[in-house]
Design an enzyme around this catalytic site. Structure first.
Site, PDB file in Angstrom:
ATOM      1  N   SER A   1       2.844  34.727  -1.310  1.00 12.77           N
ATOM      2  CA  SER A   1       3.183  34.187  -2.603  1.00 12.77           C
ATOM      3  C   SER A   1       4.191  33.032  -2.547  1.00 12.77           C
ATOM      4  O   SER A   1       4.339  32.323  -3.534  1.00 12.77           O
ATOM      5  CB  SER A   1       3.751  35.300  -3.484  1.00 12.77           C
ATOM      6  OG  SER A   1       4.942  35.814  -2.939  1.00 12.77           O
TER       7      SER A   1
ATOM      8  N   SER B   1       4.537  37.529   2.418  1.00 15.70           N
ATOM      9  CA  SER B   1       4.726  36.235   1.756  1.00 15.70           C
ATOM     10  C   SER B   1       5.647  35.238   2.425  1.00 15.70           C
ATOM     11  O   SER B   1       5.749  34.109   1.950  1.00 15.70           O
ATOM     12  CB  SER B   1       5.177  36.448   0.320  1.00 15.70           C
ATOM     13  OG  SER B   1       4.077  36.860  -0.432  1.00 15.70           O
TER      14      SER B   1
ATOM     15  N   LYS C   1      12.746  29.668  -3.622  1.00 17.64           N
ATOM     16  CA  LYS C   1      11.573  30.263  -4.270  1.00 17.64           C
ATOM     17  C   LYS C   1      11.960  30.689  -5.676  1.00 17.64           C
ATOM     18  O   LYS C   1      13.067  31.229  -5.887  1.00 17.64           O
ATOM     19  CB  LYS C   1      11.100  31.473  -3.449  1.00 17.64           C
ATOM     20  CG  LYS C   1       9.860  32.147  -4.014  1.00 17.64           C
ATOM     21  CD  LYS C   1       9.375  33.291  -3.120  1.00 17.64           C
ATOM     22  CE  LYS C   1       8.088  33.909  -3.626  1.00 17.64           C
ATOM     23  NZ  LYS C   1       7.569  34.978  -2.745  1.00 17.64           N
TER      24      LYS C   1
END
Ligand code: GLN
Length: 509
Positions: free
Chosen positions: A155, A179, A80
């Site tokens: 997210s 998330s 990420k």
């Protein structure tokens, strides 16, 4: 469309192929880099660096030749874009850090690198982790591999989309308010957020420090046991990283060995015998989509068939999670994001008159709407005259919410089970038009973060989306502090008895 990972449904299988030299990490990485390019329409990857990926893959092949038992060597994964990485840009999904390259690796990235995993690149996320759909990013929305018109969840949307599409075997994520769980649910894969403090936050770009925690995505719970174990452990570079977990040292090995022990000791016919699963009535109240409720209900029935006992529980302060979280999260964000001052690093406006204007213009131009909104809310709730009315009140609510979970998980049940989200993945653009709806969609995930608990999402079926198409549904498992092994073994037993986690999207472009 197909990818190089289609032949392997999980790390266990891929590990055997790598060990038996049916495939090399280098070949696999090479093919996946091509697959990533061919799937550019998903918009999952922000940055790739083929040279570095292939160098890591070659190193992993050499390592494997000398260490045939290593489990993660050569496993291709994505990080990420909130984890800083040497060699790849780290943007946090923001124009503010558009061209930022870190001089060091985040702790989780470092641990996975030491295990000889291969980094395929950086994947998209909502700006600084703020969002539920991966739409609040300066790189454009990420598309859900199950249907390109719906969001992958946020997210960590790029992470979940990459794994679901077969572009990476696993991915890192962060979970401040859901998330890892929400994108896992929306993309039909498995994800875990460990207990707050079990994984170092060093090098993980801060959003709300008392809620942020690193997590992992993969298809199988069994794979997650290896991955999360690898990134766990005390690290003195993070002041909130814990040294002990319920009397045991916080070090790699703890989660995996307890998990393996629990798997070995389980009854063959009734592996969940003795496990009390708490079903919170507030998680099945108004607002829950009927198709999602049905899939979750079926999963609960399956867990009881495997031996678990169903207990009805109450988490009476559930509806306070949203105001408490968005006040505390925004307060911490406004403080954390003050470091982007346009002086030391990050974006700087072209035209300005003096320092103050330079900072104001740079921040106004580089931060997106959602981030600016939260900075303003956060600054407001921390300001003189409003601090007691909002911030202190939210901290009091946080205590009540934490007490609900503590009561349930000590007196009533061993694990809490429920939906991850009230709906399946919404259409791209839908949340942008309904900003409050986006926040309300976090109702079942936020409590975990406020209480610092470990939780997972695993696929448990399908329900109808906005075009009446079938989209994945996630089942949430919430455990007491440091009980990651219990979550992972329960999820593995469920996955041994069902095949929801093996369904794959037919990626269309
Ligand atoms: N949707 C939540 C938020 O926008 C959670 C995001 C997260 O876990 N990073 O804050």
């Amino acid at each position: 469309m197909t990818t190089a990972l289609d032949a392997f449904d999980g790390i266990t299988q891929l590990n055997v192929a790598l060990r038996d030299r049916k495939v090399s990490a280098t070949e696999l990485a090479q093919q996946l880099l091509t697959d990533i390019e061919a799937n550019a329409s998903l918009n999952a990857f922000i940055d790739v660096n083929p040279e570095l990926t292939l160098a890591q893959a070659r190193e992993a092949d050499d390592w494997r030749a000398k260490n045939p038992d290593s489990f993660l060597a050569g496993i291709p994964l994505a990080h990420k874009d909130l984890f800083v990485t040497q060699g790849w840009r780290t943007t946090a999904g923001s124009r503010m850090l558009d061209n930022y390259v870190s001089p060091f690796d985040a702790a989780a990235v470092e641990s996975l690198r030491q295990a000889q995993t291969v980094c395929l690149g950086k994947v998209s996320c909502d700006e600084f982790g703020m969002g539920s759909g991966n739409e609040h990013t300066s790189f454009g929305p990420v598309r859900n591999p199950w249907d390109h018109d719906v969001v992958p969840g946020g997210s960590s949307g790029g992470s979940a989309a990459a794994v679901a599409a077969g572009l990476a075997m696993a991915a890192t994520g962060t979970d401040t308010g859901g998330s890892t769980r929400l994108p896992s649910a929306f993309c039909g894969i498995s994800g875990i957020r460990p207990t707050y403090g079990v994984v170092s936050r060093y090098g993980m770009i801060a959003y709300a420090s008392s809620l942020d925690q690193a997590g992992m995505f993969a298809r199988h719970a069994q794979d997650l046991a290896h991955l999360v174990d690898t990134i766990s452990g005390f690290d003195d570079r993070d002041a909130t990283c814990v040294q002990t977990c319920a009397g045991q040292t916080n070090a790699p090995g703890r989660i995996l060995s307890q998990y393996q022990q629990q798997m070995e000791q389980a009854d063959t016919a009734q592996p969940l015998k003795g496990l009390r699963i708490g079903i919170p009535k507030e998680y099945f109240a108004q607002g829950l989509d009927t198709g999602v409720a049905q899939a979750v209900d079926n999963a609960i029935t399956e867990l009881t068939r495997l031996g678990a006992t169903r207990v009805d529980i109450e988490l009476p302060n559930t509806e306070l999670c949203i105001p408490a979280y968005y006040v505390i999260g925004s307060a911490e964000a406004s403080s954390n994001l003050s470091r982007y001052d346009a002086v030391r690093f990050g974006y700087r406006a072209q035209d300005y008159d003096g320092l103050e204007q330079m900072q104001a213009r740079s921040r106004a131009q580089a931060f997106g709407d959602e981030v600016r909104k939260r900075i303003m809310i956060g600054t407001y709730v921390l300001s003189h005259g409003y601090y007691d009315a909002f911030y202190v009140k939210a901290q009091q609510l946080r205590q009540l919410i934490t007490q609900d979970f503590r009561r349930a998980l000590t007196q009533d049940c061993d694990l809490i089970v429920g939906p991850v989200s009230p709906t399946v993945a919404p259409a791209i653009g839908h949340q942008q038009d309904n900003p409050l709806q986006e926040w309300l969609g976090d109702i079942y995930t936020l409590g975990v973060n406020l209480a610092g608990l470990p939780a997972m999402s695993i696929p448990c079926g399908f329900a109808k989306g906005y075009k009446q198409q079938s989209l994945p549904v996630g089942l949430q498992l919430i455990g007491p502090h440091f009980e990651e092994p219990r979550l992972l073994s329960t999820a593995t037993h469920y996955q041994n008895a069902t095949d929801w986690h093996l369904h794959r999207p037919g990626v269309t472009s």
